[in-house]
Structures are given as structure tokens and as C-alpha cells.
Design a protein around this motif. Structure first.
Motif, mmCIF file in Angstrom:
data_model
loop_
_atom_site.group_PDB
_atom_site.id
_atom_site.type_symbol
_atom_site.label_atom_id
_atom_site.label_comp_id
_atom_site.label_asym_id
_atom_site.label_seq_id
_atom_site.Cartn_x
_atom_site.Cartn_y
_atom_site.Cartn_z
ATOM 1 N N ASP A 195 18.802 57.510 -48.483
ATOM 2 C CA ASP A 195 18.235 56.628 -49.502
ATOM 3 C C ASP A 195 17.378 55.541 -48.857
ATOM 4 O O ASP A 195 16.297 55.202 -49.356
ATOM 5 C CB ASP A 195 19.348 55.988 -50.334
ATOM 6 N N TRP A 198 13.801 56.640 -47.636
ATOM 7 C CA TRP A 198 12.774 56.801 -48.659
ATOM 8 C C TRP A 198 12.510 55.519 -49.431
ATOM 9 O O TRP A 198 11.604 55.487 -50.280
ATOM 10 C CB TRP A 198 13.170 57.918 -49.614
ATOM 11 N N SER A 222 8.130 57.544 -50.111
ATOM 12 C CA SER A 222 8.153 57.373 -51.556
ATOM 13 C C SER A 222 9.570 57.583 -52.058
ATOM 14 O O SER A 222 10.340 58.364 -51.490
ATOM 15 C CB SER A 222 7.214 58.385 -52.229
ATOM 16 N N LEU A 223 9.912 56.885 -53.141
ATOM 17 C CA LEU A 223 11.217 57.110 -53.759
ATOM 18 C C LEU A 223 11.318 58.515 -54.335
ATOM 19 O O LEU A 223 12.416 59.042 -54.513
ATOM 20 C CB LEU A 223 11.470 56.069 -54.851
ATOM 21 N N ASP A 224 10.163 59.139 -54.632
ATOM 22 C CA ASP A 224 10.117 60.524 -55.102
ATOM 23 C C ASP A 224 9.209 61.319 -54.167
ATOM 24 O O ASP A 224 8.044 61.575 -54.479
ATOM 25 C CB ASP A 224 9.587 60.596 -56.539
ATOM 26 N N ASP A 226 7.249 64.092 -51.867
ATOM 27 C CA ASP A 226 6.650 65.397 -52.136
ATOM 28 C C ASP A 226 7.672 66.485 -51.825
ATOM 29 O O ASP A 226 8.147 66.590 -50.699
ATOM 30 C CB ASP A 226 5.402 65.556 -51.266
ATOM 31 N N PRO A 227 7.998 67.348 -52.823
ATOM 32 C CA PRO A 227 9.030 68.364 -52.582
ATOM 33 C C PRO A 227 8.507 69.629 -51.913
ATOM 34 O O PRO A 227 9.283 70.554 -51.688
ATOM 35 C CB PRO A 227 9.529 68.673 -53.997
ATOM 36 N N TYR A 259 15.436 65.448 -46.541
ATOM 37 C CA TYR A 259 15.549 65.139 -47.961
ATOM 38 C C TYR A 259 16.993 64.810 -48.372
ATOM 39 O O TYR A 259 17.947 65.057 -47.625
ATOM 40 C CB TYR A 259 15.059 66.321 -48.791
ATOM 41 N N ASP A 263 17.002 65.527 -54.258
ATOM 42 C CA ASP A 263 15.663 66.115 -54.155
ATOM 43 C C ASP A 263 15.711 67.633 -54.309
ATOM 44 O O ASP A 263 14.719 68.254 -54.715
ATOM 45 C CB ASP A 263 15.030 65.751 -52.808
ATOM 46 N N ARG A 266 14.998 68.771 -57.913
ATOM 47 C CA ARG A 266 13.575 68.770 -58.285
ATOM 48 C C ARG A 266 12.854 69.964 -57.672
ATOM 49 O O ARG A 266 12.031 70.616 -58.321
ATOM 50 C CB ARG A 266 12.909 67.477 -57.821
#
Length: 302
Positions: A195, A198, A222-224, A226-227, A259, A263, A266
């Protein structure tokens, strides 16, 4: 902002979680910070974090070891930060490089109690004595920073850290990349570090590279995140091991990639939408017991 700044922020974020848990768990704990010819200002910031927990230190003993060769002004700088600490905190400055850690930790009696070790600038082939000393805590955590090129995972696992993650920090421009390895025995510790990774400053001018990604794609902080790389790594895991449940793939993401477990959900949703994988049962919530299978020859759609 440099990789040093990202590492300092990561240390501060980890201490915010580690220190109260360590003080709740035991009456004594050790924080060991070692720097080899690099930026040792992380030690000053660490002492400021410790000072914020002064009320929780009553009746507890915290030893802070700082091993560094960062010039003659470091004792003065640390002294100013130390002045704000309660008497329950003992700070010891040890001149030298991270290879002095085993002796310093033994002298501090760090074994058998909570121990968080940071070794910044360690040898790319870590000294087994350093790893063994860092693993002597109960529990023990180690943040190891070195040059990229060789995975730290085998060395950390062999030293007794069952949960390991690693990530390359790649600065914009001509600065050198750095490899960060983290070893722990705590699922919560691993989750907290992921956590924190990111959540650091996304405008730091630093990007991540997952050593497990064969394409070596750079990732913006980023908090989200790129997956894309995670999709490829999940497909590769399914190709190696066959169908896996969502729970197993979440665990794979947390323990074998940069990750987080969340993640993986997603990434799996994206793979399902592209037809690269199938699920059993076909409908309903993407729960932990849903079985995921790779679709042959669909890997290019990831």
C-alpha cells in the motif's frame, strides 16, 4: 524528486504502521538503519516519526541504530532530532557501512524482539551475516536497497523471510535505478508495504519496474496502477500451473509481483472481458472460490 526521496517517504509510511504494532507486541524493539555512502537523512525523518509516538513509548524500550558514513555532520543532525525523543528511546550512531549491522544488532540485543532493519546501499549479493542478523527479530522485517541486476528474492527467502517482494525504482533522466527488496513473515506487513509503495508521491519523477514482468514495462506511481503487467503475469502463472482460484491468484499477486492482492481483481476482470481467461461458475460475483482458466492462444489479448 529522487529515488532517495521516495525511499524516505516509504520508510516514514512503514514506521507509522510498524512502530505502534511493535510497541503493542513487546516491551522492547529495535529499529536499525544502515546507509552506504548514500543519503542518510532518512534516519533524521525516522527519529521524527518515533517522536510522534512518545506517549506509546512509556514503559517500553526502543533502540534505534544508525550505521552510516555520511560525513561528520550526521551526529549533529541526529542530535537535534534526538533531543525531541523521550528517555525510553536509545539512539546509537555506528560509523561504517551496512556490513557493520550484524555486530551492531548483536550488541543491541535485538534478537528475539520486534526488529525493523533498513539497509540502503547494500551489496547486490547480500552478506549472509547481514541477512541472518536482520532475520533474528521476532518478528523481523528487512528493507534492502541495492543495485538492480540480480533478484533479491532467493537471498531473502533463504535467510528466513517467507514473504518477499521487490521492485525497481527508475528515476526520470540519467539517475541510476535502484532495487528495493522487502522481506517479512507478516501478511499485514507485506500488505502495508505494498500500500505504501503505491501511495508515495506520484509526482516524484520516479517510476516502478516489476522484476517479475518479462517485458520490463515502467509503471507510474498511482493508487490505481496500470494492470497491464499484472495481466501478463497472471496469464503466465495460469500457463505454468493450470487453473487457479481467485484467492490463489490474489495471493500470487501479493507475494510474487509488485502488485497488491486487490489489484488482481481488476486485472482478472479485464482478462475476462477480453476473453483471455474463463471462469467457473460463469456468472455471479468474482469471489475467492471462482476458478480461473487461461484460454489457449489468447495471451496476446492481455
Amino acid at each position: 524528486m529522487s529515488t532517495d526521496a521516495v525511499l524516505r517517504e516509504l520508510l516514514v509510511r512503514r514506521l507509522d504502521h510498524w512502530l505502534p504494532a511493535a510497541l503493542h507486541r513487546a516491551r522492547r524493539a529495535t529499529l536499525a538503519l544502515a546507509y552506504a555512502g548514500g543519503d542518510a537523512t532518512g534516519a533524521e525523518e525516522a527519529l521524527r516519526v518515533v517522536a510522534e509516538f512518545a506517549d506509546r513509548l512509556r514503559g517500553r524500550q526502543l533502540t534505534v541504530l544508525v550505521v552510516a558514513d555520511d560525513g561528520t555532520d550526521l551526529p549533529t543532525r541526529l542530535g537535534a532530532a534526538e533531543a525531541a525523543l523521550p528517555a525510553d528511546v536509545a539512539v546509537h550512531l555506528v560509523p561504517g557501512s551496512p556490513d557493520r549491522l550484524p555486530v551492531a544488532l548483536k550488541a543491541a540485543g535485538a534478537a528475539g524482539a520486534p526488529l525493523l532493519t533498513v539497509a540502503d546501499g547494500a551489496d547486490p549479493d547480500p552478506d549472509p551475516a547481514l541477512l541472518a542478523a536482520a532475520a533474528s527479530g521476532r518478528p523481523a522485517e528487512l528493507l534492502l536497497v541495492t543495485e538492480p541486476g540480480r533478484s533479491l528474492r532467493p537471498a531473502l527467502t533463504g535467510a528466513g523471510f517467507p514473504l518477499v517482494t521487490e521492485v525497481e525504482l527508475v528515476p526520470d533522466g540519467d539517475g541510476p535505478a535502484r532495487l528495493l527488496g522487502y522481506g517479512t513473515g507478516s501478511d499485514r506487513g507485506l500488505e502495508a508495504v505494498k500500500d505504501a509503495l503505491w501511495a508515495v508521491d506520484e509526482y516524484a519523477g520516479v517510476r516502478y519496474r516489476d522484476p517479475a514482468d518479462p517485458q520490463g514495462r515502467l509503471l507510474d506511481i498511482s493508487l490505481d496502477p496500470d494492470p497491464g503487467p499484472l495481466r501478463r503475469e497472471l496469464l503466465a502463472e495460469l500457463a505454468r500451473s493450470g487453473p487457479r482460484t481467485v484467492t490463489e491468484l490474489r495471493r500470487f499477486a501479493a507475494t510474487s509481483t509488485v502488485y497488491r492482492a486487490a489489484d488482481a481483481n481488476r486485472a482478472l476482470a479485464s482478462l475476462l472481458a477480453s476473453g483471455a481467461v474463463t471462469r467457473d461458475p460463469e456468472h455471479g460475483r468474482l469471489g475467492g472460490d471462482v476458478l480461473i482458466s487461461a484460454v489457449p492462444h489468447a495471451g496476446s489479448s492481455a
